[in-house]
Design a protein around this motif. Sequence first.
Motif, PDB file in Angstrom:
ATOM      1  N   ARG A 186     -28.000  32.064 -10.735  1.00  0.00           N
ATOM      2  CA  ARG A 186     -28.251  32.876 -11.931  1.00  0.00           C
ATOM      3  C   ARG A 186     -28.555  34.328 -11.562  1.00  0.00           C
ATOM      4  O   ARG A 186     -28.143  35.245 -12.268  1.00  0.00           O
ATOM      5  CB  ARG A 186     -29.416  32.291 -12.718  1.00  0.00           C
ATOM      6  N   HIS A 187     -29.251  34.516 -10.451  1.00  0.00           N
ATOM      7  CA  HIS A 187     -29.662  35.870 -10.058  1.00  0.00           C
ATOM      8  C   HIS A 187     -28.766  36.441  -8.955  1.00  0.00           C
ATOM      9  O   HIS A 187     -29.222  37.245  -8.142  1.00  0.00           O
ATOM     10  CB  HIS A 187     -31.116  35.842  -9.591  1.00  0.00           C
ATOM     11  N   LEU A 230     -31.370  28.969  -9.942  1.00  0.00           N
ATOM     12  CA  LEU A 230     -31.919  30.326  -9.938  1.00  0.00           C
ATOM     13  C   LEU A 230     -31.193  31.220  -8.939  1.00  0.00           C
ATOM     14  O   LEU A 230     -30.984  32.411  -9.188  1.00  0.00           O
ATOM     15  CB  LEU A 230     -33.415  30.275  -9.627  1.00  0.00           C
ATOM     16  N   HIS A 257     -34.469  32.559  -3.673  1.00  0.00           N
ATOM     17  CA  HIS A 257     -34.239  31.204  -4.172  1.00  0.00           C
ATOM     18  C   HIS A 257     -33.376  30.392  -3.208  1.00  0.00           C
ATOM     19  O   HIS A 257     -33.498  29.160  -3.151  1.00  0.00           O
ATOM     20  CB  HIS A 257     -33.614  31.263  -5.565  1.00  0.00           C
TER      21      HIS A 257
END
Length: 242
Positions: free
Chosen positions: A141-142, A138, A152
């Motif tokens: 991904r972000h 995460l 995260h």
Amino acid sequence: MIPSPGVSLTHSLLERLGQSIVMGTYDTAPFPTEADICTRNGTSRTVTREALKMLTAKGLLSARPRLGTKVEPLSRWNLLDPQVLRWLTRRPLTPDLILEFNQVRLAFEPMAARLAARHAGQGRDPAALQTIKQSLDLMIRHHEDRALSIHHDIEFHGHILEASGNPFYRQLRPLINTALTLSISLTSLARDPSDSHNDHIRVYNLIEAGEGPAAEALMRDLITKAIAVIIEESPNLSRRTS
């Protein structure tokens, strides 16, 4: 003073006074008397006294006969108390405080990584290993949403403490989370996100492979680098002393 739904008058007053103390409202002004607090906040003596007792238990206040109530220096606060830690995240940044928090990280996180790797190598608690991986995925991904990626990132480190299997390390999670919250927004600016991601991937891979000593060494290296950035960037931070 009207508390939020589900929050008692005592805890609402505790929150207000605690934040004010930690934010430095009374660094140069005397702490109000019990009567003044009642008047300003519309609380009863009973509610006010209970809130003051809680703040005293957290080390933020002390009361002496004839001298009244006074704010204690930061060195006397219970810095492991989750509420105190949360209030500290709203305090103006000071280089010394950020550095001290990361020195605590250096004392615990490398060994937590080693223990997590040991448990992974023994096939213990695979769910804990999976939570580390989920936070890592995460975070990457972000990467374009800096705030979410940092969230995260902090979870990643917290899950390693959990995966250590040491109950004392688990209870240090609020402290480590606060240390990261205070410093990661600064240290992350000094590095390319891909470099940071690659370092976190390497930590996870070593833990998953059961390479305890290597995971410990890498985690120590990452925190040492963060401390170096904090020291280098400290002239740009507030020099407000506690």
